[in-house]
Design an enzyme around this catalytic site. Structure first.
Site, mmCIF file in Angstrom:
data_model
loop_
_atom_site.group_PDB
_atom_site.id
_atom_site.type_symbol
_atom_site.label_atom_id
_atom_site.label_comp_id
_atom_site.label_asym_id
_atom_site.label_seq_id
_atom_site.Cartn_x
_atom_site.Cartn_y
_atom_site.Cartn_z
ATOM 1 N N CYS A 143 -5.662 -0.336 4.972
ATOM 2 C CA CYS A 143 -5.252 0.615 5.864
ATOM 3 C C CYS A 143 -6.320 1.720 5.544
ATOM 4 O O CYS A 143 -7.538 1.549 6.308
ATOM 5 C CB CYS A 143 -3.890 1.253 5.198
ATOM 6 S SG CYS A 143 -3.030 2.209 6.579
ATOM 7 N N HIS A 158 -0.441 -2.963 5.463
ATOM 8 C CA HIS A 158 -0.260 -3.165 4.230
ATOM 9 C C HIS A 158 0.502 -4.305 3.807
ATOM 10 O O HIS A 158 1.690 -4.695 3.721
ATOM 11 C CB HIS A 158 0.929 -2.058 3.738
ATOM 12 C CG HIS A 158 0.216 -0.694 3.830
ATOM 13 N ND1 HIS A 158 -0.624 -0.103 2.815
ATOM 14 C CD2 HIS A 158 0.283 0.204 4.629
ATOM 15 C CE1 HIS A 158 -0.747 1.084 3.268
ATOM 16 N NE2 HIS A 158 -0.349 1.343 4.238
ATOM 17 N N GLU A 218 0.524 -5.896 0.989
ATOM 18 C CA GLU A 218 1.241 -5.983 -0.436
ATOM 19 C C GLU A 218 2.971 -5.548 -0.295
ATOM 20 O O GLU A 218 3.577 -6.092 -1.124
ATOM 21 C CB GLU A 218 0.908 -4.610 -1.087
ATOM 22 C CG GLU A 218 0.909 -3.252 -0.758
ATOM 23 C CD GLU A 218 0.073 -2.557 0.103
ATOM 24 O OE1 GLU A 218 -0.600 -3.232 1.006
ATOM 25 O OE2 GLU A 218 -0.187 -1.256 -0.007
HETATM 26 N N1 GLN Z 1 -4.636 8.333 6.303
HETATM 27 C C1 GLN Z 1 -4.889 6.989 7.310
HETATM 28 C C2 GLN Z 1 -4.184 6.985 8.587
HETATM 29 O O1 GLN Z 1 -3.242 7.913 8.536
HETATM 30 C C3 GLN Z 1 -4.347 5.878 6.611
HETATM 31 C C4 GLN Z 1 -3.120 5.715 6.275
HETATM 32 C C5 GLN Z 1 -2.862 4.716 4.999
HETATM 33 O O2 GLN Z 1 -4.000 4.169 4.274
HETATM 34 N N2 GLN Z 1 -1.608 4.325 4.884
HETATM 35 O O3 GLN Z 1 -4.192 6.440 9.310
#
Ligand code: GLN
Length: 551
Positions: free
Chosen positions: A387, A523, A525
């Protein structure tokens, strides 16, 4: 709404906690789920949290631990992560309620005049709403395990306890059991194990009308029969329902220990359910593998909430699963992103066989994370960006490709190269609706949340890991890869290995001429479990092991 007496299709297990928090109620619920499933029953789980936030989405992970995201895009308590990892249950919105969410719906109905001028009260209106939430699980599985957050004695958990007390009255004794997780400390000075805190906690529970059927006693050592008899007498619970929940080396041992203590048998007896013997061999095999790894690999995690492992719970577990798949013990070195801004990357990261930059929000530590990515790229150390980690890998790559001021709009509006940006409008394949947002959109309401499909390109690290053309992974972010820079980045060597089915959203990026460098917008995970280690974590750890052999 009154919940009338009925004969449920599902049996309900309610789990409460006493004495203090952090006794592992969530793991206990998950382990009970695993054991019942291993006996061929279908199960579902639910967490009821007494705090006022409507969901944990806006809560600081440093305070509350990770926000766990489900397929349907619910932002939930991290215990749902344990539930999904230990069992085959698929969870979502209806499996996590907070006081805030319950009150919100009661107050909304009150404003709509649905209570016809009546006085709206905790009992029966709030408790009915809670029972309605629990009753949604009826028919979903043979057994539903409902965990009440917080500790007995907290003011805020009272409506939930009152609701589960009434629930037995509604559906009958043989359809419900109450399990109380409590603490039996060993006092070094006295050289004794103390049962008084447990006695008090059960007394408190009985004062509100709940007599626990089973006690799970968290202890350092196995409880003797004598101690169990004492607890039994004072707490009004049969000796064979006083279960030792001893501290264990690996959290995946818990189902096995519970089974040795006869917990699953006791539960089934009380619920009057007959099943075959449990198939616990896969759990035995898992624990054997975790305890006797042939290899070791050291992974550096560059994060912001480094002090609190709870903030990266699923990530931590997914790395353990990746280790299990490679017969390796995964050691983690948490590197503080801000410290990395001050010191040299070599000083903090040398010796790591893999480097991971996890998800995150906000600009703090971003420079340090980018520095770590440069270090991994230049030294050809396996790299996994998740992410925010993926977004920063794109920023880092763009900067080295000549776009010196490349950045994410999350951190600056002032760049000619916003390689990561806020998409104002996009078509949401999951809900089949056009979504709109801008910088001023409400927090929590504008994230891309939940499971989305992703198409993989052949001959990439991603394809090698998954071995299939299309996958589904869970998202939680606001910013996206900016398609305007796609061609330029690709020309400079960035590999785009995963995209949305309509090819508009970039979901996975990679580098060639590197042993393993992959960043994903989702994600992974959240979908890893010890029995089904996630392919990306499996291959990242494998690359780390190969790196360790060469270094
Ligand atoms: N801050 C980034 C976004 O809002 C990544 C978010 C995250 O890593 N879950 O896109």
């Amino acid at each position: 709404m009154k919940t009338s007496k009925h004969n449920p299709k599902t049996k309900f297990i309610f789990i409460t906690g006493g004495v203090l928090s952090s006794l592992g109620k969530g793991l206990a619920a998950a382990s009970i789920g695993a054991l019942l499933e291993s006996r061929g029953l279908t199960i579902t789980l639910q967490k009821l949290d007494p705090y006022i936030n409507v969901d944990p989405g806006t809560m600081n992970p440093f305070q509350h631990g990770e926000v766990y995201v489900t397929d349907d895009g619910a932002e939930t308590d991290l215990d749902l992560g344990h539930y999904e990892r230990y069992t085959g249950a698929k969870l979502g919105q209806k499996h996590n309620y907070t006081s805030g969410r319950i009150y919100y719906s009661v107050i909304t109905k009150e404003r709509q005049g649905k209570y016809l001028g009546g006085t709206v009260q905790v009992i029966p209106h709030i408790t009915d709403e809670i029972k309605k939430a629990i009753n949604q699980l009826d028919g979903d599985a043979d057994v539903a395990i409902v965990e009440i957050g917080g500790t007995i004695g907290d003011i805020e958990s009272l409506p939930f306890l009152e609701a589960i007390r009434q629930f037995r009255l509604d559906v009958g004794r043989e359809n419900t059991i109450y399990i109380h997780v409590t603490w039996v400390p060993y006092l070094k000075a006295a050289g004794e194990v103390k049962t008084k805190p447990t006695q008090h906690s059960v007394k408190e529970l009985r004062a509100i009308g709940i007599q626990p059927d089973i006690l799970l006693c968290r202890t350092e050592t196995q409880l003797s029969l004598e101690l169990k008899s004492k607890i039994s007498l004072f707490c009004n619970v049969p000796t064979d329902a006083v279960i030792t929940a001893q501290d264990v080396e690996s959290i995946y041992e818990v189902p096995l220990r519970f089974h040795e203590e006869g917990l699953d048998k006791k539960i089934l007896e009380l619920l009057n359910v007959w099943t075959g013997a449990p198939r616990i061999e896969p759990w035995q095999e898992l624990v054997r593998k975790i305890k006797n790894p042939s290899h070791r690999v050291l992974i550096g995690i560059i994060g912001k909430y480094v002090d609190l492992k709870e903030s990266y719970k699923s990530l931590h577990e997914a790395l353990v699963h990746g280790g299990v798949a490679n017969d390796a013990q995964v050691e983690l070195r948490y590197v503080h992103a801000e410290e990395l801004e001050e010191k040299s990357a070599a000083e903090l990261l040398s010796g790591c066989h893999g480097i991971l930059v996890p998800g995150g929000f906000g600009s703090r530590g971003v420079k340090g994370k980018i520095k770590g990515i440069t270090y991994a790229r230049e030294n050809k150390i396996p790299f996994f960006g998740i992410c925010l980690g993926m977004q920063l890998a794109v920023v880092e790559f763009a900067r080295t490709a000549g776009m010196k001021d490349a950045n994410s709009n999350e951190f600056t509006a002032d760049t000619k190269h916003p390689v990561i940006y806020l998409m104002k409008e996009w078509f949401d394949h999951r809900t089949n609706k056009k979504q709109v947002r801008d910088e001023s959109s409400e927090m929590g309401g504008t994230l891309r949340l939940g499971s989305y499909p992703c198409k993989l390109h052949k001959n990439t690290f991603a394809y090698e890991a998954y071995g299939q053309d299309e996958i589904n992974e869970r998202h939680r972010h606001r910013y996206e890869f900016n398609g305007e820079f796609r061609d330029k980045l690709v020309k400079n060597g960035l590999i785009i290995s995963g995209v949305s089915p309509d090819d508009t959203l970039v979901e996975i990026v990679e580098l060639k001429d590197h042993p393993w460098f992959l960043g994903c917008q989702f994600h992974p995970e959240f979908q890893s479990s010890p029995m089904r280690p996630h392919p990306l974590f499996r291959n990242f750890i494998r690359a780390g092991l190969e790196f360790s052999r060469k270094s």
